[in-house]
Design a protein around this motif. Structure first.
Motif, PDB file in Angstrom:
ATOM      1  N   GLY A 223      39.762 -13.444  26.711  1.00 60.16           N
ATOM      2  CA  GLY A 223      41.195 -13.219  26.824  1.00 60.16           C
ATOM      3  C   GLY A 223      41.840 -13.055  25.464  1.00 60.16           C
ATOM      4  O   GLY A 223      41.239 -13.344  24.422  1.00 60.16           O
ATOM      5  N   GLY A 224      43.086 -12.560  25.457  1.00 58.75           N
ATOM      6  CA  GLY A 224      43.833 -12.404  24.215  1.00 58.75           C
ATOM      7  C   GLY A 224      43.848 -10.974  23.718  1.00 58.75           C
ATOM      8  O   GLY A 224      42.955 -10.176  24.004  1.00 58.75           O
TER       9      GLY A 224
ATOM     10  N   GLY B 234      50.798  -8.402  24.143  1.00 57.33           N
ATOM     11  CA  GLY B 234      51.468  -9.621  24.540  1.00 57.33           C
ATOM     12  C   GLY B 234      51.249 -10.045  25.971  1.00 57.33           C
ATOM     13  O   GLY B 234      51.782 -11.065  26.407  1.00 57.33           O
ATOM     14  N   GLY B 235      50.503  -9.294  26.739  1.00 59.73           N
ATOM     15  CA  GLY B 235      50.256  -9.666  28.128  1.00 59.73           C
ATOM     16  C   GLY B 235      49.167 -10.719  28.243  1.00 59.73           C
ATOM     17  O   GLY B 235      48.420 -10.981  27.304  1.00 59.73           O
ATOM     18  N   ASP B 236      49.070 -11.346  29.409  1.00 60.80           N
ATOM     19  CA  ASP B 236      48.059 -12.361  29.661  1.00 60.80           C
ATOM     20  C   ASP B 236      47.055 -11.820  30.669  1.00 60.80           C
ATOM     21  O   ASP B 236      47.436 -11.427  31.778  1.00 60.80           O
ATOM     22  N   SER B 237      45.793 -11.819  30.291  1.00 60.74           N
ATOM     23  CA  SER B 237      44.777 -11.299  31.188  1.00 60.74           C
ATOM     24  C   SER B 237      43.419 -11.813  30.745  1.00 60.74           C
ATOM     25  O   SER B 237      43.214 -12.151  29.578  1.00 60.74           O
ATOM     26  N   TRP B 238      42.505 -11.872  31.697  1.00 59.62           N
ATOM     27  CA  TRP B 238      41.123 -12.218  31.402  1.00 59.62           C
ATOM     28  C   TRP B 238      40.234 -11.042  31.748  1.00 59.62           C
ATOM     29  O   TRP B 238      40.476 -10.324  32.716  1.00 59.62           O
ATOM     30  N   SER B 239      39.186 -10.878  30.953  1.00 55.28           N
ATOM     31  CA  SER B 239      38.147  -9.894  31.256  1.00 55.28           C
ATOM     32  C   SER B 239      36.856 -10.643  31.533  1.00 55.28           C
ATOM     33  O   SER B 239      36.525 -11.602  30.832  1.00 55.28           O
ATOM     34  N   THR B 240      36.128 -10.219  32.557  1.00 56.44           N
ATOM     35  CA  THR B 240      34.855 -10.858  32.887  1.00 56.44           C
ATOM     36  C   THR B 240      33.718  -9.867  32.701  1.00 56.44           C
ATOM     37  O   THR B 240      33.882  -8.656  32.903  1.00 56.44           O
TER      38      THR B 240
ATOM     39  N   ASN C   6      39.022 -16.670  18.540  1.00 55.16           N
ATOM     40  CA  ASN C   6      38.952 -15.483  17.696  1.00 55.16           C
ATOM     41  C   ASN C   6      40.286 -15.209  17.024  1.00 55.16           C
ATOM     42  O   ASN C   6      41.351 -15.497  17.598  1.00 55.16           O
ATOM     43  N   TYR C   7      40.211 -14.636  15.820  1.00 56.67           N
ATOM     44  CA  TYR C   7      41.401 -14.228  15.077  1.00 56.67           C
ATOM     45  C   TYR C   7      41.191 -12.810  14.567  1.00 56.67           C
ATOM     46  O   TYR C   7      40.115 -12.461  14.044  1.00 56.67           O
ATOM     47  N   ARG C   8      42.230 -11.996  14.722  1.00 58.14           N
ATOM     48  CA  ARG C   8      42.214 -10.603  14.227  1.00 58.14           C
ATOM     49  C   ARG C   8      43.613 -10.281  13.726  1.00 58.14           C
ATOM     50  O   ARG C   8      44.575 -10.302  14.493  1.00 58.14           O
ATOM     51  N   ASN C   9      43.742  -9.993  12.429  1.00 57.07           N
ATOM     52  CA  ASN C   9      45.075  -9.853  11.843  1.00 57.07           C
ATOM     53  C   ASN C   9      45.730  -8.519  12.209  1.00 57.07           C
ATOM     54  O   ASN C   9      45.081  -7.590  12.677  1.00 57.07           O
TER      55      ASN C   9
ATOM     56  N   ALA D 122      51.833  -7.804  20.408  1.00 59.59           N
ATOM     57  CA  ALA D 122      50.461  -8.315  20.432  1.00 59.59           C
ATOM     58  C   ALA D 122      50.314  -9.505  19.493  1.00 59.59           C
ATOM     59  O   ALA D 122      50.911  -9.561  18.415  1.00 59.59           O
ATOM     60  N   LYS D 123      49.522 -10.464  19.922  1.00 64.46           N
ATOM     61  CA  LYS D 123      49.257 -11.671  19.142  1.00 64.46           C
ATOM     62  C   LYS D 123      47.878 -11.577  18.487  1.00 64.46           C
ATOM     63  O   LYS D 123      47.001 -10.838  18.926  1.00 64.46           O
ATOM     64  N   ASP D 124      47.680 -12.374  17.429  1.00 65.20           N
ATOM     65  CA  ASP D 124      46.465 -12.288  16.623  1.00 65.20           C
ATOM     66  C   ASP D 124      45.324 -13.162  17.140  1.00 65.20           C
ATOM     67  O   ASP D 124      44.226 -13.124  16.567  1.00 65.20           O
ATOM     68  N   TRP D 125      45.552 -13.952  18.197  1.00 64.38           N
ATOM     69  CA  TRP D 125      44.543 -14.916  18.628  1.00 64.38           C
ATOM     70  C   TRP D 125      43.991 -14.581  20.009  1.00 64.38           C
ATOM     71  O   TRP D 125      44.690 -14.028  20.855  1.00 64.38           O
TER      72      TRP D 125
END
Length: 351
Positions: free
Chosen positions: A67-68, A80-86, A325-328, A338-341
């Motif tokens: 996610g993220g 900025g949305g909330d979702s999970w990938s499987t 995870n972090y991505r600047n 979009a968020k970095d985490w």
């Protein structure tokens, strides 16, 4: 009448017994033929019946949820949305080996059957090659990456600062053992489509000239240094990487640097932004069952990314690994919201 019948029965019974004895002898089962264990090439091998070739079957089953925004799980335009990938994957590995007068003749194949987000199931050939002595022919990771290794033991070991994570059909020669000096050369087919980040991605690399890779390394107890260079013939450019690894008790550390011979344009072997890139990380073995892994990557173009996870062995061959995870600059890469985490969790059973 009893006397003649009794005499006839007395003659018949021994004859029937003889025939039954003959039948039981002819139908006796043959001695069982058991598969022989082959320990000449490591654990898990067995002899193919009737041959001197050893075979090993293995693989893994993996289930992940991520996610993220760094993992591209944004459901709102602009991020900025909330979702999970499987993702679920079954990998099957098949190895064979046999001694010949020219050295060990071996083959290795790996196929991945994968499903993402309940969509269509895909089949991918990860490896398919044969080796004779130090010569390899077939499809596998490019020598440029396989010689120096991945960027640590994290799940998402890169996003934008790509160390060269791709496969090639190639002809390769490697000399050396696990300790001491080693070197390798490969000629690699570049006719596949380039990564979208490569400057000449729209130009087909379909000609007679292959890409070339050379590598050199030295390994001793607790220390290892490796260098590799790749030449992208279609762009007349390339990249070099230098990596050092060290072990101090339960801690394993590494640092790897990359240099683009033409920093203004990415090529097949320099898939980052700018002249240089840096990958650092390590592993701390906390217990026999638990280990903490960290990695961080940077390049001249301003990309910065990192990952931290802990792997825990629940049972032999069965591990779980939660990771952050972090991505600047995700607001620039995926949208203003979009968020970095982000994060991912992996469960894996090796067999």
């Amino acid at each position: 009448m009893k006397t003649p019948l009794a005499a006839f029965a007395a003659l018949l019974i021994p004859a029937c017994g003889a025939h039954a004895e003959d039948a039981s002898l002819s139908a006796a089962p043959e001695p069982a033929s058991y598969v022989r264990v082959c320990d000449a090439f490591g654990t898990g091998y067995f002899y193919i019946p009737g041959t001197e070739t050893c075979l090993k079957v293995g693989g893994y089953l993996r289930v992940e949820a991520a996610g993220g925004d760094p993992n591209e799980q944004d459901t709102v335009p602009g991020g900025g949305g909330d979702s999970w990938s499987t993702r679920s994957r079954l990998a099957l590995r098949l190895s064979s080996a046999a001694d010949t007068e020219h050295g060990t003749l071996s083959t290795y194949g790996e196929a991945e059957i994968e499903n993402v987000d309940n969509g269509p199931t895909s089949l991918n050939i990860e490896n398919a090659y044969l080796e004779l002595g130090g010569l390899r022919v077939g499809y596998s990771d490019t020598l440029y990456t396989e010689f120096t290794g991945d960027a640590g033991n994290t799940i998402n070991d890169y996003y934008d600062v790509n160390y060269g994570d791709f496969g090639r059909t190639q002809i390769r020669y490697t000399y050396g053992e696990e300790t001491g000096l080693s070197f390798a050369l490969s000629a690699e087919d570049d006719s596949d489509a380039n990564s979208s980040v490569v400057a000449d991605a729209a130009k087909p690399d379909d000609d007679y000239m292959p890409d070339l890779v050379a590598a050199f390394g030295y390994s001793a107890e607790g220390f290892r240094i490796r260098a590799v260079g790749g030449y992208d013939e279609s762009m007349n450019a390339g990249a070099v990487k230098l990596r050092m690894d060290g072990t101090l008790g339960p801690v394993e550390l590494f640092a790897m640097g990359g240099w683009n011979t033409n920093g203004s344009e990415p090529n097949n072997y320099a898939r980052w932004s700018g002249d240089w890139a840096l990958w650092v990380g390590g592993t701390f073995k906390m217990t026999e069952k638990a280990a903490m892994n960290a990695s961080a990557n940077f390049d001249q173009g301003g990309d910065a990314e990192a990952a931290l996870n802990m792997t825990y062995t629940i049972a032999p061959g069965f591990t779980v690994a939660p990771e952050i995870n972090y991505r600047n600059r995700m607001d620039e890469k995926a949208g203003p919201n979009a968020k970095d985490w982000g994060g991912v969790i992996r469960l894996q059973r090796n067999f």
